[in-house]
Design a protein around this motif. Structure first.
Motif, PDB file in Angstrom:
ATOM      1  N   PHE A  48      19.114   0.569 -38.419  1.00 46.90           N
ATOM      2  CA  PHE A  48      20.163  -0.907 -38.430  1.00 46.90           C
ATOM      3  C   PHE A  48      20.122  -2.220 -37.192  1.00 46.90           C
ATOM      4  O   PHE A  48      19.396  -2.873 -36.612  1.00 46.90           O
ATOM      5  CB  PHE A  48      20.743  -1.780 -39.478  1.00 46.90           C
ATOM      6  CG  PHE A  48      20.800  -3.195 -39.628  1.00 46.90           C
ATOM      7  CD1 PHE A  48      20.011  -3.639 -40.702  1.00 46.90           C
ATOM      8  CD2 PHE A  48      21.676  -3.983 -38.422  1.00 46.90           C
ATOM      9  CE1 PHE A  48      19.727  -4.922 -41.425  1.00 46.90           C
ATOM     10  CE2 PHE A  48      21.652  -4.792 -39.499  1.00 46.90           C
ATOM     11  CZ  PHE A  48      20.903  -5.768 -40.586  1.00 46.90           C
ATOM     12  N   PRO A  49      21.401  -1.100 -36.142  1.00 45.77           N
ATOM     13  CA  PRO A  49      21.489  -2.412 -34.588  1.00 45.77           C
ATOM     14  C   PRO A  49      19.861  -1.721 -34.081  1.00 45.77           C
ATOM     15  O   PRO A  49      20.063  -2.700 -32.846  1.00 45.77           O
ATOM     16  CB  PRO A  49      22.137  -0.838 -33.904  1.00 45.77           C
ATOM     17  CG  PRO A  49      22.645   0.055 -35.074  1.00 45.77           C
ATOM     18  CD  PRO A  49      22.089  -0.171 -36.293  1.00 45.77           C
ATOM     19  N   LEU A  50      19.005  -0.460 -34.069  1.00 41.86           N
ATOM     20  CA  LEU A  50      18.224  -0.626 -33.316  1.00 41.86           C
ATOM     21  C   LEU A  50      16.581  -1.948 -33.714  1.00 41.86           C
ATOM     22  O   LEU A  50      15.878  -2.656 -32.547  1.00 41.86           O
ATOM     23  CB  LEU A  50      16.921  -0.122 -33.330  1.00 41.86           C
ATOM     24  CG  LEU A  50      17.743   1.267 -32.500  1.00 41.86           C
ATOM     25  CD1 LEU A  50      17.947   3.051 -33.158  1.00 41.86           C
ATOM     26  CD2 LEU A  50      17.173   1.353 -31.564  1.00 41.86           C
ATOM     27  N   LEU A  51      16.609  -2.064 -34.831  1.00 50.00           N
ATOM     28  CA  LEU A  51      15.481  -3.707 -35.117  1.00 50.00           C
ATOM     29  C   LEU A  51      16.957  -4.892 -35.067  1.00 50.00           C
ATOM     30  O   LEU A  51      15.451  -5.353 -34.660  1.00 50.00           O
ATOM     31  CB  LEU A  51      15.883  -3.504 -36.946  1.00 50.00           C
ATOM     32  CG  LEU A  51      15.281  -2.373 -37.459  1.00 50.00           C
ATOM     33  CD1 LEU A  51      15.387  -2.297 -38.895  1.00 50.00           C
ATOM     34  CD2 LEU A  51      13.625  -2.512 -36.779  1.00 50.00           C
ATOM     35  N   LYS A  75      26.733  -4.007 -25.860  1.00 51.51           N
ATOM     36  CA  LYS A  75      26.644  -3.925 -24.422  1.00 51.51           C
ATOM     37  C   LYS A  75      25.528  -4.870 -23.951  1.00 51.51           C
ATOM     38  O   LYS A  75      25.587  -5.718 -22.372  1.00 51.51           O
ATOM     39  CB  LYS A  75      27.499  -2.958 -23.685  1.00 51.51           C
ATOM     40  CG  LYS A  75      28.909  -2.705 -24.402  1.00 51.51           C
ATOM     41  CD  LYS A  75      29.865  -3.769 -23.380  1.00 51.51           C
ATOM     42  CE  LYS A  75      31.298  -4.011 -23.885  1.00 51.51           C
ATOM     43  NZ  LYS A  75      32.300  -4.516 -24.156  1.00 51.51           N
ATOM     44  N   SER A  76      24.571  -4.316 -23.725  1.00 51.65           N
ATOM     45  CA  SER A  76      23.466  -4.283 -23.291  1.00 51.65           C
ATOM     46  C   SER A  76      22.860  -5.890 -24.067  1.00 51.65           C
ATOM     47  O   SER A  76      22.047  -6.319 -22.764  1.00 51.65           O
ATOM     48  CB  SER A  76      21.979  -3.713 -23.435  1.00 51.65           C
ATOM     49  OG  SER A  76      21.787  -2.096 -23.815  1.00 51.65           O
ATOM     50  N   MET A  77      22.722  -6.428 -24.369  1.00 49.10           N
ATOM     51  CA  MET A  77      22.550  -8.127 -25.081  1.00 49.10           C
ATOM     52  C   MET A  77      23.176  -8.621 -24.240  1.00 49.10           C
ATOM     53  O   MET A  77      23.577  -9.751 -24.077  1.00 49.10           O
ATOM     54  CB  MET A  77      22.925  -7.514 -26.608  1.00 49.10           C
ATOM     55  CG  MET A  77      21.836  -6.919 -27.617  1.00 49.10           C
ATOM     56  SD  MET A  77      22.334  -7.070 -29.663  1.00 49.10           S
ATOM     57  CE  MET A  77      21.844  -8.748 -30.033  1.00 49.10           C
ATOM     58  N   GLN A  78      24.555  -8.603 -24.410  1.00 51.31           N
ATOM     59  CA  GLN A  78      26.035  -9.317 -23.091  1.00 51.31           C
ATOM     60  C   GLN A  78      25.355  -9.323 -21.637  1.00 51.31           C
ATOM     61  O   GLN A  78      25.142 -10.632 -21.248  1.00 51.31           O
ATOM     62  CB  GLN A  78      27.132  -8.637 -23.548  1.00 51.31           C
ATOM     63  CG  GLN A  78      27.982  -9.136 -24.701  1.00 51.31           C
ATOM     64  CD  GLN A  78      29.377  -9.073 -24.394  1.00 51.31           C
ATOM     65  OE1 GLN A  78      29.598  -7.298 -23.918  1.00 51.31           O
ATOM     66  NE2 GLN A  78      30.306  -9.548 -24.963  1.00 51.31           N
ATOM     67  N   VAL A 110      23.466 -12.800 -28.707  1.00 49.75           N
ATOM     68  CA  VAL A 110      25.243 -12.838 -28.422  1.00 49.75           C
ATOM     69  C   VAL A 110      25.530 -14.154 -28.364  1.00 49.75           C
ATOM     70  O   VAL A 110      26.892 -14.948 -28.511  1.00 49.75           O
ATOM     71  CB  VAL A 110      25.732 -12.387 -27.171  1.00 49.75           C
ATOM     72  CG1 VAL A 110      26.798 -11.928 -26.987  1.00 49.75           C
ATOM     73  CG2 VAL A 110      25.128 -10.422 -27.604  1.00 49.75           C
ATOM     74  N   ASP A 111      25.142 -14.653 -26.976  1.00 48.85           N
ATOM     75  CA  ASP A 111      25.559 -16.111 -27.076  1.00 48.85           C
ATOM     76  C   ASP A 111      24.167 -17.213 -27.911  1.00 48.85           C
ATOM     77  O   ASP A 111      24.732 -18.509 -28.496  1.00 48.85           O
ATOM     78  CB  ASP A 111      25.544 -16.382 -25.675  1.00 48.85           C
ATOM     79  CG  ASP A 111      26.521 -16.038 -24.900  1.00 48.85           C
ATOM     80  OD1 ASP A 111      27.656 -16.161 -25.264  1.00 48.85           O
ATOM     81  OD2 ASP A 111      25.914 -14.991 -24.302  1.00 48.85           O
ATOM     82  N   VAL A 151      28.792   4.739 -31.048  1.00 50.80           N
ATOM     83  CA  VAL A 151      28.764   4.854 -29.394  1.00 50.80           C
ATOM     84  C   VAL A 151      26.874   3.740 -29.457  1.00 50.80           C
ATOM     85  O   VAL A 151      26.801   3.172 -28.320  1.00 50.80           O
ATOM     86  CB  VAL A 151      27.641   6.436 -28.950  1.00 50.80           C
ATOM     87  CG1 VAL A 151      27.587   5.886 -27.722  1.00 50.80           C
ATOM     88  CG2 VAL A 151      29.116   7.234 -29.315  1.00 50.80           C
ATOM     89  N   LEU A 152      25.839   3.663 -30.356  1.00 53.16           N
ATOM     90  CA  LEU A 152      24.389   3.273 -30.280  1.00 53.16           C
ATOM     91  C   LEU A 152      24.742   1.392 -30.105  1.00 53.16           C
ATOM     92  O   LEU A 152      24.408   0.718 -29.624  1.00 53.16           O
ATOM     93  CB  LEU A 152      23.389   3.491 -31.664  1.00 53.16           C
ATOM     94  CG  LEU A 152      22.399   2.745 -31.399  1.00 53.16           C
ATOM     95  CD1 LEU A 152      21.446   3.030 -30.532  1.00 53.16           C
ATOM     96  CD2 LEU A 152      21.509   3.502 -32.834  1.00 53.16           C
TER      97      LEU A 152
END
Length: 375
Positions: free
Chosen positions: A307-310, A111-114, A121-122, A104-105
């Motif tokens: 890792f995703p938080l970093l 999605k927040s980055m998008q 993302v881009d 979920v994280l």
């Protein structure tokens, strides 16, 4: 009950070791994501952080092999036979709640980055002139969510450490089937076929599976050497399985089917002996590492979620900050605090393992009754 309590006390120090290993991996990734931009690959900080994280993961595999073997042997002693439903409930209750939270994280961060058009993302993560970038861009294919929930593969760009969990879970399944096969029941042929299929699929979906299985089986064998006395035939069978794993790595490397990522000589002369040295220190000498007990009950969550938080903090740094060391330092501190908070939330789930396990056993029992009624 007294035997179970004494067993937990005897191996309580292993929780400290697991906590230290999780912390080492976390700090190594902080260095790799935020600080290697200055000197890049081959630098001292890269060499040290990579070595520490690599052997911390080896320690995870050794610990897991020992503790899962202990769990299976305790299952047999408690019930007089292997209860696969209890084993499955125990493993699922341990693995899934923090894993679902980590998945979920990953989705929320991506999605927040998008939505906020953050780099990663881009646009690439990092600044022009960075000597190293942990990721250029990340992607999220919905199919990865399914394969991650099934613990097969996926989400490596957003959450690289998941690779080791996928291998570990496959080893859980294989060892459970191996114990069932060792029971020499009439259904041994079925368990043997399932074991062969799972082994084949594990090698197919997880590169380096046998390489890391050798570390895990080191811990499993160490249980019979320095743990509690157990069935001699199962111990001999597991020793043979470990030797077969080592032989298979050598054979597959010789055939260039699955070259060991770190090199055959390093695996045989350094990695595997170090795994056995760790096993001796932890299980024979019962080395009690300091500080690890502070994060023992959230170490698994910390490993899964940092890792995703970093990557998110690196995206925010790229968007709003500058690559000066002072700015990077405070971004590192804030990302570590965020990881600690989320790991504590995951730790709340880890501490409720028994509750999840009881619900799973009730569900298994209900499903079994429904099948019996239908038949």
């Amino acid at each position: 009950m007294e035997q179970a309590v004494s067993s937990r006390q005897a191996w309580q120090h292993l929780g400290n070791a697991r906590g230290v290993a999780a912390l080492v991996v976390f700090l190594a990734h902080v260095v790799q994501v935020h600080w290697l931009r200055y000197n890049g690959l081959g630098s001292l900080e890269h060499t040290v952080s990579s070595a520490l994280s690599t052997y911390a993961v080896v320690a995870f595999f050794v610990l897991s092999g020992f503790l899962v073997t202990h769990s299976l042997e305790s299952n047999v002693r408690r019930n007089g036979r292997l209860r696969l439903d209890q084993y499955a409930a125990s493993r699922l209750a341990r693995i899934y709640p923090p894993l679902v939270l980590a998945i979920v994280l990953c989705v929320v961060i991506f999605k927040s980055m998008q939505v906020f058009s953050l780099p990663g993302v881009d646009l690439p993560l990092g600044f022009d002139g960075d000597a190293y970038r942990a990721r250029e861009v990340v992607h999220l294919d919905p199919r990865e969510l399914r394969s991650a929930l099934l613990m097969v593969t996926g989400l490596f760009e957003l959450n690289g450490p998941l690779w080791s969990l996928y291998i570990e879970v496959k080893l859980y399944v294989l060892l459970g089937l191996w114990f069932a096969l060792a029971a020499r029941r009439l259904s041994a042929i079925v368990y043997g076929a399932l074991f062969a299929i799972c082994l084949y699929k594990s090698m197919q979906t997880s590169p380096g599976f046998l390489h890391h299985a050798s570390f895990w089986l080191t811990g499993a064998c160490a249980y019979y050497l320095w743990g509690r006395p157990a069935d001699a035939s199962r111990a001999r069978g597991l020793y043979l399985l470990a030797l077969a794993c080592v032989a298979a790595v050598l054979l597959r490397h010789g055939m260039d089917v699955e070259p060991v990522a770190t090199g055959l000589a390093r695996w045989l002369l350094l990695d595997l002996p170090l795994a056995w040295a760790m096993a001796w220190l932890l299980f024979a000498r019962r080395l009690d590492l300091p500080f690890g007990g502070k994060i023992e009950h959230c170490s698994y969550s910390l490993y899964l979620m940092h890792f995703p938080l970093l990557l998110l903090s690196e995206a925010l740094l790229t968007r709003f900050g500058q690559p000066q060391a002072g700015v990077v330092f405070w971004v590192s501190v804030m990302s570590m605090l965020a990881a600690a908070i989320l790991a504590s939330a995951g730790g709340w789930l880890e501490r409720r393992k028994c509750w999840f396990e009881a619900r799973l056993l009730a569900a298994f029992s209900y499903s079994q009754r429904m099948v019996c009624r239908c038949s």
